[in-house]
Design a protein around this motif. Structure first.
Motif, PDB file in Angstrom:
ATOM      1  N   ALA A 248      -3.907  -4.552  -1.189  1.00 16.28           N
ATOM      2  CA  ALA A 248      -2.984  -5.013  -0.045  1.00 16.28           C
ATOM      3  C   ALA A 248      -3.061  -6.587  -0.088  1.00 16.28           C
ATOM      4  O   ALA A 248      -1.858  -7.272   0.320  1.00 16.28           O
ATOM      5  CB  ALA A 248      -3.807  -4.944   1.216  1.00 16.28           C
TER       6      ALA A 248
ATOM      7  N   LEU B  43      -7.608   2.816  -2.313  1.00 11.66           N
ATOM      8  CA  LEU B  43      -6.371   2.448  -1.537  1.00 11.66           C
ATOM      9  C   LEU B  43      -6.511   1.353  -0.753  1.00 11.66           C
ATOM     10  O   LEU B  43      -7.077   1.866   0.540  1.00 11.66           O
ATOM     11  CB  LEU B  43      -5.481   3.520  -1.144  1.00 11.66           C
ATOM     12  CG  LEU B  43      -4.285   3.510  -0.340  1.00 11.66           C
ATOM     13  CD1 LEU B  43      -3.181   2.828  -1.572  1.00 11.66           C
ATOM     14  CD2 LEU B  43      -3.770   4.329   0.304  1.00 11.66           C
ATOM     15  N   GLY B  44      -6.232   0.011  -0.733  1.00  4.30           N
ATOM     16  CA  GLY B  44      -6.354  -0.941   0.244  1.00  4.30           C
ATOM     17  C   GLY B  44      -6.729  -2.373  -0.599  1.00  4.30           C
ATOM     18  O   GLY B  44      -6.503  -3.239   0.014  1.00  4.30           O
TER      19      GLY B  44
ATOM     20  N   GLU C 208      -6.582  -1.565  -8.003  1.00  4.43           N
ATOM     21  CA  GLU C 208      -7.177  -0.372  -7.285  1.00  4.43           C
ATOM     22  C   GLU C 208      -7.984   0.283  -8.201  1.00  4.43           C
ATOM     23  O   GLU C 208      -7.884  -0.267  -9.371  1.00  4.43           O
ATOM     24  CB  GLU C 208      -6.027   0.658  -6.725  1.00  4.43           C
ATOM     25  CG  GLU C 208      -5.156   0.175  -5.638  1.00  4.43           C
ATOM     26  CD  GLU C 208      -5.808  -0.192  -4.334  1.00  4.43           C
ATOM     27  OE1 GLU C 208      -7.014   0.054  -4.031  1.00  4.43           O
ATOM     28  OE2 GLU C 208      -5.288  -0.857  -3.355  1.00  4.43           O
TER      29      GLU C 208
ATOM     30  N   LEU D 280       0.852  -1.180   0.226  1.00  4.75           N
ATOM     31  CA  LEU D 280      -0.085   0.049   0.073  1.00  4.75           C
ATOM     32  C   LEU D 280       0.803   1.275   0.039  1.00  4.75           C
ATOM     33  O   LEU D 280       0.400   2.247  -0.575  1.00  4.75           O
ATOM     34  CB  LEU D 280      -0.956  -0.107   1.245  1.00  4.75           C
ATOM     35  CG  LEU D 280      -2.068  -1.284   1.169  1.00  4.75           C
ATOM     36  CD1 LEU D 280      -2.930  -1.012   2.335  1.00  4.75           C
ATOM     37  CD2 LEU D 280      -2.845  -1.110  -0.146  1.00  4.75           C
TER      38      LEU D 280
END
Length: 194
Positions: free
Chosen positions: A53, A49-50, A73, A5
């Motif tokens: 991951a 954003l995430g 993303e 990230l």
């Protein structure tokens, strides 16, 4: 996870500049998803954003691989000042959490539906996932990790989504192109489909 990230956010800043707003959403049983907003003239870009991951897992696979698998993303670009598009933060986070919650692999050509307008007054409840590599280059990660792809989202009206289910993503994109459709217009009408 945090390292991926951090690299993703650095790539976003390199491509789009500094975000002027960010929000975080956490759903029960999922990792935190942030949505960053970048302003570029009259264009607002909302980027998750995430989601990257962890790799997305094939829903038919009995076990998810914690290392290998596609990572992505989501990127939504709309014209500023025409609608209250900042309310798209939660629907975008819902879409970004769908690989964790529903076990789906988000890929170009897919339709994603949130079941409600993407923002107040929006004629769209779903999006078409487009190919990566235009606005933000894919982020290569150390082997054996797959690269992170930044997938543009193209809002679809319910009629366009239904037409796409029958005729396919490519045919819908050709209609948009032939109709000189402004896909960044947050209030646009459906393209002619007859």
């Amino acid at each position: 996870m945090a390292d991926v990230l951090t690299l993703v956010e650095a790539r976003l800043r390199m491509a789009l500049g500094e975000p002027d707003a960010r929000a975080a959403v956490t759903f029960l049983g999922t990792d935190r998803i942030e949505v960053l907003r970048f302003t570029d003239g009259d264009i607002m870009r909302y980027v998750t954003l995430g989601m990257s991951a962890a790799p997305m897992a094939d829903p038919t696979s009995p076990r998810a691989d914690p290392v290998k698998g596609p990572r992505a993303e989501l990127v939504l670009s709309v014209r500023a000042g025409l609608a209250d598009t900042d309310k798209v933060l939660r629907p975008l986070a819902v879409l970004a959490a769908s690989p964790q919650v529903e076990g789906v692999v988000v890929a170009p050509g897919a339709s994603l539906d949130v079941g409600e307008p993407l923002w107040p007054g929006a004629p769209f409840t779903s999006v078409l996932v487009a190919e990566s590599g235009g606005l933000i280059d894919d982020l290569e990660l150390d082997a054996p990790l797959d690269p992170v792809r930044f997938l543009p989202l193209l809002p679809m009206t319910p009629n366009e989504a239904a037409w796409k289910r029958v005729h396919g993503a490519g045919a819908l994109q050709e209609r948009w192109l032939a109709g000189a459709t402004d896909l960044r217009d947050p209030l646009r009408r459906s393209v002619a489909l007859d």
